[in-house]
Design a protein around this motif. Structure first.
Motif, PDB file in Angstrom:
ATOM      1  N   LYS A   1      -1.691  17.408   9.533  1.00 51.54           N
ATOM      2  CA  LYS A   1      -2.718  16.261   9.414  1.00 51.54           C
ATOM      3  C   LYS A   1      -3.463  15.730   8.071  1.00 51.54           C
ATOM      4  CE  LYS A   1      -1.747  15.499  13.886  1.00 51.54           C
ATOM      5  NZ  LYS A   1      -0.922  14.435  14.309  1.00 51.54           N
ATOM      6  N   ILE A   2      -2.998  14.930   7.485  1.00 53.96           N
ATOM      7  CA  ILE A   2      -4.134  14.335   6.435  1.00 53.96           C
ATOM      8  C   ILE A   2      -5.350  13.712   6.690  1.00 53.96           C
ATOM      9  CG2 ILE A   2      -4.130  13.153   4.340  1.00 53.96           C
ATOM     10  CD1 ILE A   2      -1.863  15.402   4.272  1.00 53.96           C
ATOM     11  N   THR A   3      -6.182  14.178   6.251  1.00 55.79           N
ATOM     12  CA  THR A   3      -7.600  13.721   6.633  1.00 55.79           C
ATOM     13  C   THR A   3      -8.330  12.503   6.116  1.00 55.79           C
ATOM     14  OG1 THR A   3      -8.976  15.612   5.650  1.00 55.79           O
ATOM     15  CG2 THR A   3      -7.972  15.944   8.031  1.00 55.79           C
ATOM     16  N   SER A   4      -7.848  12.386   4.841  1.00 59.68           N
ATOM     17  CA  SER A   4      -8.354  11.272   4.030  1.00 59.68           C
ATOM     18  C   SER A   4      -8.732   9.992   4.761  1.00 59.68           C
ATOM     19  CB  SER A   4      -7.550  11.130   2.647  1.00 59.68           C
ATOM     20  OG  SER A   4      -8.235   9.957   1.955  1.00 59.68           O
ATOM     21  N   LYS A   5      -9.929   9.481   4.464  1.00 60.16           N
ATOM     22  CA  LYS A   5     -10.379   8.230   5.194  1.00 60.16           C
ATOM     23  C   LYS A   5      -9.802   7.162   4.244  1.00 60.16           C
ATOM     24  CE  LYS A   5     -14.410  10.041   7.603  1.00 60.16           C
ATOM     25  NZ  LYS A   5     -15.775  10.049   7.807  1.00 60.16           N
ATOM     26  N   ALA A   6      -9.306   7.236   2.994  1.00 64.19           N
ATOM     27  CA  ALA A   6      -9.012   6.389   2.303  1.00 64.19           C
ATOM     28  C   ALA A   6      -7.529   5.915   2.425  1.00 64.19           C
ATOM     29  CB  ALA A   6      -9.015   6.805   0.684  1.00 64.19           C
ATOM     30  N   GLN A   7      -6.732   6.466   3.602  1.00 60.85           N
ATOM     31  CA  GLN A   7      -5.335   6.207   3.750  1.00 60.85           C
ATOM     32  C   GLN A   7      -5.395   4.859   4.564  1.00 60.85           C
ATOM     33  OE1 GLN A   7      -3.216  10.043   5.678  1.00 60.85           O
ATOM     34  NE2 GLN A   7      -5.298  10.368   6.185  1.00 60.85           N
ATOM     35  N   PRO A   8      -4.232   4.166   4.204  1.00 59.25           N
ATOM     36  CA  PRO A   8      -4.066   2.773   4.628  1.00 59.25           C
ATOM     37  C   PRO A   8      -4.024   2.774   6.203  1.00 59.25           C
ATOM     38  CG  PRO A   8      -2.533   3.350   3.066  1.00 59.25           C
ATOM     39  CD  PRO A   8      -3.206   4.478   3.273  1.00 59.25           C
ATOM     40  N   THR A   9      -4.545   1.839   7.022  1.00 56.00           N
ATOM     41  CA  THR A   9      -4.695   1.859   8.472  1.00 56.00           C
ATOM     42  C   THR A   9      -3.582   0.720   8.909  1.00 56.00           C
ATOM     43  OG1 THR A   9      -6.414   0.390   8.396  1.00 56.00           O
ATOM     44  CG2 THR A   9      -6.898   2.800   8.534  1.00 56.00           C
ATOM     45  N   SER A  10      -3.017  -0.134   8.097  1.00 52.88           N
ATOM     46  CA  SER A  10      -2.426  -1.178   8.565  1.00 52.88           C
ATOM     47  C   SER A  10      -0.825  -0.741   8.243  1.00 52.88           C
ATOM     48  CB  SER A  10      -2.820  -2.417   7.697  1.00 52.88           C
ATOM     49  OG  SER A  10      -4.118  -2.579   8.077  1.00 52.88           O
TER      50      SER A  10
ATOM     51  N   PRO B   1       4.343 -11.657   5.202  1.00 43.96           N
ATOM     52  CA  PRO B   1       2.953 -11.146   4.913  1.00 43.96           C
ATOM     53  C   PRO B   1       2.597  -9.855   5.603  1.00 43.96           C
ATOM     54  CG  PRO B   1       2.812 -12.975   6.514  1.00 43.96           C
ATOM     55  CD  PRO B   1       4.503 -12.983   6.186  1.00 43.96           C
ATOM     56  N   SER B   2       3.341  -9.305   6.533  1.00 44.42           N
ATOM     57  CA  SER B   2       2.858  -8.226   6.943  1.00 44.42           C
ATOM     58  C   SER B   2       2.798  -6.916   6.160  1.00 44.42           C
ATOM     59  CB  SER B   2       4.111  -7.470   8.073  1.00 44.42           C
ATOM     60  OG  SER B   2       4.016  -8.451   9.061  1.00 44.42           O
ATOM     61  N   PRO B   3       1.716  -6.161   6.203  1.00 39.25           N
ATOM     62  CA  PRO B   3       1.433  -5.428   5.019  1.00 39.25           C
ATOM     63  C   PRO B   3       2.431  -4.258   5.087  1.00 39.25           C
ATOM     64  CG  PRO B   3      -0.118  -4.900   6.643  1.00 39.25           C
ATOM     65  CD  PRO B   3       0.623  -6.199   7.130  1.00 39.25           C
ATOM     66  N   TYR B   4       2.972  -3.721   3.756  1.00 40.30           N
ATOM     67  CA  TYR B   4       3.908  -2.575   3.467  1.00 40.30           C
ATOM     68  C   TYR B   4       2.995  -1.363   3.144  1.00 40.30           C
ATOM     69  CZ  TYR B   4       6.805   0.502   0.930  1.00 40.30           C
ATOM     70  OH  TYR B   4       7.598   1.673   0.432  1.00 40.30           O
ATOM     71  N   VAL B   5       3.450  -0.213   4.075  1.00 42.90           N
ATOM     72  CA  VAL B   5       2.714   1.093   3.561  1.00 42.90           C
ATOM     73  C   VAL B   5       3.871   2.052   3.159  1.00 42.90           C
ATOM     74  CG1 VAL B   5       1.390   3.023   4.357  1.00 42.90           C
ATOM     75  CG2 VAL B   5       0.786   0.613   5.119  1.00 42.90           C
ATOM     76  N   GLY B   6       3.872   2.628   2.047  1.00 44.07           N
ATOM     77  CA  GLY B   6       4.839   3.470   1.542  1.00 44.07           C
ATOM     78  C   GLY B   6       4.444   4.981   1.827  1.00 44.07           C
TER      79      GLY B   6
ATOM     80  N   GLN C   1       0.845  -1.435  -0.127  1.00 44.83           N
ATOM     81  CA  GLN C   1      -0.166   0.198   0.052  1.00 44.83           C
ATOM     82  C   GLN C   1       0.804   1.157  -0.217  1.00 44.83           C
ATOM     83  OE1 GLN C   1      -3.450  -0.663   2.827  1.00 44.83           O
ATOM     84  NE2 GLN C   1      -1.800  -1.663   3.774  1.00 44.83           N
ATOM     85  N   PHE C   2       0.096   2.336  -0.417  1.00 43.93           N
ATOM     86  CA  PHE C   2       1.046   3.582  -0.416  1.00 43.93           C
ATOM     87  C   PHE C   2      -0.036   4.796  -0.082  1.00 43.93           C
ATOM     88  CE2 PHE C   2       2.343   0.630  -3.518  1.00 43.93           C
ATOM     89  CZ  PHE C   2       3.647   0.838  -3.372  1.00 43.93           C
ATOM     90  N   ASN C   3       0.325   5.625   0.901  1.00 42.31           N
ATOM     91  CA  ASN C   3      -0.270   6.599   1.324  1.00 42.31           C
ATOM     92  C   ASN C   3      -0.007   7.961   0.610  1.00 42.31           C
ATOM     93  OD1 ASN C   3      -1.494   8.533   2.855  1.00 42.31           O
ATOM     94  ND2 ASN C   3      -0.913   8.022   4.953  1.00 42.31           N
ATOM     95  N   THR C   4      -0.711   7.716  -0.433  1.00 46.29           N
ATOM     96  CA  THR C   4      -0.429   8.857  -1.363  1.00 46.29           C
ATOM     97  C   THR C   4      -1.318  10.128  -1.417  1.00 46.29           C
ATOM     98  OG1 THR C   4      -2.075   7.968  -2.871  1.00 46.29           O
ATOM     99  CG2 THR C   4       0.149   7.318  -3.393  1.00 46.29           C
TER     100      THR C   4
END
Length: 372
Positions: free
Chosen positions: A363-372, A318-323, A155-158
Motif C-alpha cells: 500500500k502506498i500511503t502518500s496523501k498526494a496520490q490522485p483520487t479521481s 473530460p473524465s480524468p486520466y490517471v497513469g 494525472q499520474f500516480n508517481t
C-alpha cells in the motif's frame, strides 16, 4: 538505449491509442521561435488540415529535460500521426499564463493543452469561457473541473513508481544515505518524494538495513525545495547540500532545476549518482546518462497524444486520466549504463515490488496520490 526493465519505448508507441505506454521523451523538444506574446517565445507549424492543437508550458519551458519537454513531444507525435497544425508558447512567469492561454484561443486552436499544476486556475477559467474548445492540463485534476465538459485532467500516480526508485536508490547507495529535493511544495512534487521515501523504508524493512533519506520528512511533509523549476544553479545548490551530508544517490524532483543534481553527480567522479524523474534521463539528458541509474517516468507524451487524437476525432472525454503502474502511465525505465551494475537480485526484487503494488499487497500511503 537498453531495453527497459518494465516497459520499452517501442512498446509504448504500439499502445498509444490505449493510453498505456512508456514515456519516450525527445532528445530536444524546443520549437522554432516565431512571434512573442507576453510569456515568451511561440512556435507554430501547419503541415496540413484545419485542426489545430496548441500547448502552453509552465515557467520551465519546453527544453526542461522533464515534464514540459515530454508533454511537448506528445503534441509533436500527434502532429506527425494526424497531419494537424500546432502552435505553442513558453511561459516565463506565472503572470503570463492567462495571457498565453488567450493567445492560443485567439490562434483558433481546437484543443489547448497546458502543462503543469500551476496553470490550473487559468486553464479552468479559459475552459469555462470557451466551451467550444477542448482543454487538457498535464499533472493536475481539480474537482472544479467537473463544472465544465471541455476540460480533462491528466494525472499520474508517481508515488507508485517513485517507490521503486526509492527501493533502487537504497539498494545502490554505498554511504547509507540518499537524498531528494523538490522544485516547489506542490502535490505533484511531494507525491514523488513520498513514494521515494516509502520505497527506502520498505527496503530497510525487507533487507534489515538503515538507509537514511535526506531532504524529505514524510511525517512532517516538509523538506528541501529550490522554489524554482528552471534554473539548474538552484538544483546544484540543493544537491551539494545533500552531498555534504553524505548522500550519494540523489532524486531531484524539480524539472529543469534538477539538472543541477546531474551536474553535481558528474563532478563527483562517480561518487554520487542520481535517479531522474518524469522522463528517461538517458534520452532527455543524454550527456549525464553515466550518472543516471534509472528514471521514474510518467507517460505524459502518450496521454497528450491521446487527448489530441480524441479531440480531432470528436471523441474527447473530460473524465480524468490517471497513469499508474498497472496501465503503464508511470514506471521505472531501464538502467542503460547501469545495467551491468545493478545486481540481478535487485532487478528481480523490483519486478516483484511492481507486481505487489499493482495487486494492492503493498500500500502506498502518500496523501498526494490522485483520487479521481
Amino acid at each position: 538505449m537498453k531495453k527497459s526493465l518494465f516497459v520499452s519505448a517501442t512498446a509504448a508507441a504500439a499502445v498509444v491509442l490505449a493510453l498505456a505506454g512508456c514515456a519516450k521523451p525527445p532528445a530536444s523538444s524546443s520549437g522554432a521561435p516565431a512571434n512573442t506574446p507576453a510569456g515568451g517565445k511561440t512556435s507554430a507549424a501547419a503541415p496540413a488540415g484545419g485542426f489545430k492543437a496548441c500547448m502552453i508550458s509552465d515557467t520551465g519551458g519546453f527544453d526542461d529535460k522533464s515534464f514540459n519537454q515530454t508533454s511537448y513531444k506528445g503534441m509533436e507525435d500527434a502532429k506527425k500521426a494526424l497531419g494537424i497544425q500546432t502552435a505553442s508558447v513558453e511561459s516565463k512567469a506565472a503572470s503570463d499564463y492567462a495571457t498565453n492561454i488567450q493567445s492560443m484561443v485567439d490562434a483558433k486552436c481546437n484543443v489547448i493543452v497546458t502543462v503543469g499544476y500551476t496553470l490550473s486556475d487559468d486553464t479552468l477559467a479559459a475552459a469555462k469561457k470557451n466551451p467550444d474548445i477542448d482543454f487538457a492540463i498535464v499533472d493536475n485534476y481539480d474537482p472544479k473541473y467537473a463544472e465544465v465538459k471541455n476540460l480533462k485532467g491528466l494525472q499520474f500516480n508517481t508515488a507508485q513508481s517513485a517507490f521503486l526508485g526509492g527501493y533502487l536508490a537504497a539498494a545502490m547507495t554505498k554511504t547509507g544515505k540518499v537524498g531528494t529535493f523538490g522544485g516547489q511544495k506542490l502535490s505533484t512534487v511531494t507525491i514523488y518524494m513520498d513514494g521515494f521515501a516509502q520505497g527506502v523504508q520498505y527496503y530497510n524493512q525487507q533487507q534489515k538495513k538503515d538507509v537514511q533519506v535526506l531532504g524529505w520528512d514524510v511525517a512532517k511533509q516538509d523538506g528541501d525545495f529550490t522554489n524554482d523549476f528552471s534554473n539548474p544553479s538552484t538544483g546544484l545548490t540543493q544537491a551539494k547540500n545533500l552531498i555534504s551530508q553524505g548522500a550519494d544517490v540523489i532524486f531531484p524532483v524539480a524539472g529543469g532545476a534538477g539538472e543541477g543534481a546531474l551536474q553535481a553527480a558528474k563532478a563527483s567522479s562517480g561518487k554520487v549518482n542520481t535517479i531522474w524523474v518524469d522522463t528517461d534521463g538517458c534520452v532527455s539528458a543524454a550527456d549525464y546518462c553515466p550518472q543516471i541509474i534509472s528514471s521514474v517516468y510518467k507517460g505524459m507524451d502518450v496521454a497528450v497524444q491521446k487527448v489530441i487524437t480524441d479531440s480531432k476525432n470528436g471523441t474527447f472525454d473530460p473524465s480524468p486520466y490517471v497513469g499508474t503502474l498497472q496501465n503503464q502511465g508511470t514506471g521505472l525505465t531501464g538502467f542503460h549504463d547501469w545495467d551491468s551494475k545493478v545486481p540481478a537480485d535487485v532487478k528481480s526484487q523490483l519486478k516483484q515490488l511492481q507486481s505487489d503494488i499493482i495487486s494492492g499487497k503493498i500500500k502506498i500511503t502518500s496523501k498526494a496520490q490522485p483520487t479521481s
